[in-house]
Design a protein around this motif. Structure first.
Motif, PDB file in Angstrom:
ATOM      1  N   VAL A  74      -2.110 -13.080  -3.724  1.00 43.32           N
ATOM      2  CA  VAL A  74      -2.353 -11.538  -3.138  1.00 43.32           C
ATOM      3  C   VAL A  74      -2.619 -12.209  -1.830  1.00 43.32           C
ATOM      4  CG1 VAL A  74      -3.961  -9.948  -3.277  1.00 43.32           C
ATOM      5  CG2 VAL A  74      -3.581 -11.207  -5.260  1.00 43.32           C
ATOM      6  N   SER A  75      -2.163 -11.320  -0.685  1.00 45.39           N
ATOM      7  CA  SER A  75      -2.348 -11.481   0.470  1.00 45.39           C
ATOM      8  C   SER A  75      -2.751 -10.367   1.207  1.00 45.39           C
ATOM      9  CB  SER A  75      -1.120 -12.186   1.171  1.00 45.39           C
ATOM     10  OG  SER A  75      -1.331 -12.487   2.631  1.00 45.39           O
ATOM     11  N   ARG A  76      -3.890 -10.335   2.284  1.00 49.62           N
ATOM     12  CA  ARG A  76      -4.179  -8.925   3.123  1.00 49.62           C
ATOM     13  C   ARG A  76      -4.290  -9.538   4.604  1.00 49.62           C
ATOM     14  NH1 ARG A  76      -8.765  -6.234   3.900  1.00 49.62           N
ATOM     15  NH2 ARG A  76     -10.718  -7.514   3.557  1.00 49.62           N
ATOM     16  N   ARG A  89       1.811 -10.433  -4.504  1.00 48.12           N
ATOM     17  CA  ARG A  89       3.102 -11.114  -4.367  1.00 48.12           C
ATOM     18  C   ARG A  89       3.295 -11.781  -6.034  1.00 48.12           C
ATOM     19  NH1 ARG A  89       4.429 -11.180   0.912  1.00 48.12           N
ATOM     20  NH2 ARG A  89       2.722 -11.013   2.264  1.00 48.12           N
ATOM     21  N   GLN A  90       2.219 -12.242  -6.446  1.00 47.22           N
ATOM     22  CA  GLN A  90       2.380 -12.524  -7.945  1.00 47.22           C
ATOM     23  C   GLN A  90       1.283 -11.950  -8.670  1.00 47.22           C
ATOM     24  OE1 GLN A  90       4.697 -14.544  -9.902  1.00 47.22           O
ATOM     25  NE2 GLN A  90       3.295 -13.365 -11.350  1.00 47.22           N
ATOM     26  N   ALA A  91       1.695 -11.139  -9.770  1.00 50.50           N
ATOM     27  CA  ALA A  91       0.451 -10.252 -10.353  1.00 50.50           C
ATOM     28  C   ALA A  91      -0.023 -11.145 -11.343  1.00 50.50           C
ATOM     29  CB  ALA A  91       0.807  -9.024 -10.976  1.00 50.50           C
ATOM     30  N   PRO A  92      -1.284 -10.893 -12.003  1.00 53.86           N
ATOM     31  CA  PRO A  92      -1.433 -11.788 -13.503  1.00 53.86           C
ATOM     32  C   PRO A  92      -0.590 -11.609 -14.210  1.00 53.86           C
ATOM     33  CG  PRO A  92      -3.336 -10.383 -12.629  1.00 53.86           C
ATOM     34  CD  PRO A  92      -2.340  -9.899 -11.663  1.00 53.86           C
ATOM     35  N   LYS A  93      -0.486 -12.512 -15.114  1.00 49.75           N
ATOM     36  CA  LYS A  93       0.532 -12.186 -16.184  1.00 49.75           C
ATOM     37  C   LYS A  93      -0.304 -11.807 -17.494  1.00 49.75           C
ATOM     38  CE  LYS A  93       3.337 -16.019 -14.295  1.00 49.75           C
ATOM     39  NZ  LYS A  93       2.460 -16.892 -13.812  1.00 49.75           N
ATOM     40  N   GLU A  94       0.633 -11.348 -18.692  1.00 50.78           N
ATOM     41  CA  GLU A  94       0.319 -10.580 -19.895  1.00 50.78           C
ATOM     42  C   GLU A  94      -0.942 -11.345 -20.553  1.00 50.78           C
ATOM     43  OE1 GLU A  94       0.598  -7.453 -20.641  1.00 50.78           O
ATOM     44  OE2 GLU A  94       2.118  -7.474 -18.710  1.00 50.78           O
TER      45      GLU A  94
END
Ligand code: PRP
Ligand code: GUN
Length: 188
Positions: A74-76, A89-94
């Motif tokens: 995540v970037s802000r 940019r990469q969400a948590p996985k299932e």
């Protein structure tokens, strides 16, 4: 464009806030606290790229219990010193579902990043959420989340080193850990 002399100039005018020894002691203490609280829960540990890479690399080997490891991105801030819109940019996985999840990040500043990760992880069905940050910035504004595990409290100035960048640089700074930009450099 990256500029070597500019990056060296920022480092040369920075204040050192914490020594390598203080940083190491803080990470050691955090590891003990995390072990005490989560050692029997087989947690899924998520590291927040890219700032948490150094902290995670030093904390994980001190956690002597079974865990799974993955990352989110995540970037802000980008290479700015003021936060903006949060980008996943990469969400948590299932596989967060039904897990005790511990999210590790380098710094909790306004708390927007960690709060967004918490909301997403819990919405995806995690059983419990914990957060661990190497640095907690002492700001006057109230935060949407407080970290469960904190290494050091830092003053309300832009800090860098130990995974944290300044203008994109010095994430790799380990000798004088957690130095801080000179007050003369304006926020961008
Ligand atoms: O508490 P907040 O005010 O939300 O700020 C904290 C976040 O800011 C930094 O990330 P950044 O957006 O700079 O991404 P980066 O790690 O890729 O540099 C840091 O790594 C945290 O994730
Ligand atoms: N490098 C760095 N990243 C941040 N993200 C939020 N606050 C900070 C900070 O003080 N330094």
């Amino acid at each position: 464009m990256p500029n070597v002399s500019e990056a060296r100039g920022i480092l040369n005018s920075a204040d050192v806030l914490f020594t390598a020894e203080q940083v190491s002691a803080a990470v050691e203490r955090m590891a003990a606290e995390i072990t005490e609280k989560l050692g029997e829960t087989y947690p899924l540990v998520l590291s927040v790229m890219g700032g948490a890479v150094v902290f995670t690399g030093q904390l994980l080997p001190r956690l002597a219990f079974p865990l799974d490891f993955d990352y989110v991105h995540v970037s802000r801030y980008g290479d700015k010193t003021k936060g903006g819109e949060l980008v996943w940019r990469q969400a948590p996985k299932e596989d967060v579902q039904d897990r005790v999840v511990l999210v590790l990040d380098d710094i909790l500043d306004e708390g927007e990043t960690m709060a967004a990760i918490r909301d997403r992880v819990l919405n995806m069905g995690a059983k419990a959420f914990y957060s661990g940050v190497f640095a907690n910035k002492l700001i006057s504004k109230s935060k949407p989340i407080a970290a469960d595990f904190v290494g050091i409290d830092v003053p309300d100035r832009y800090v860098f080193g130990y995974g944290m960048d300044v203008r994109g640089s010095w994430r790799n700074l380990l000798s004088n850990l957690c130095a801080e930009i000179s007050r003369s450099v304006p926020p961008t």
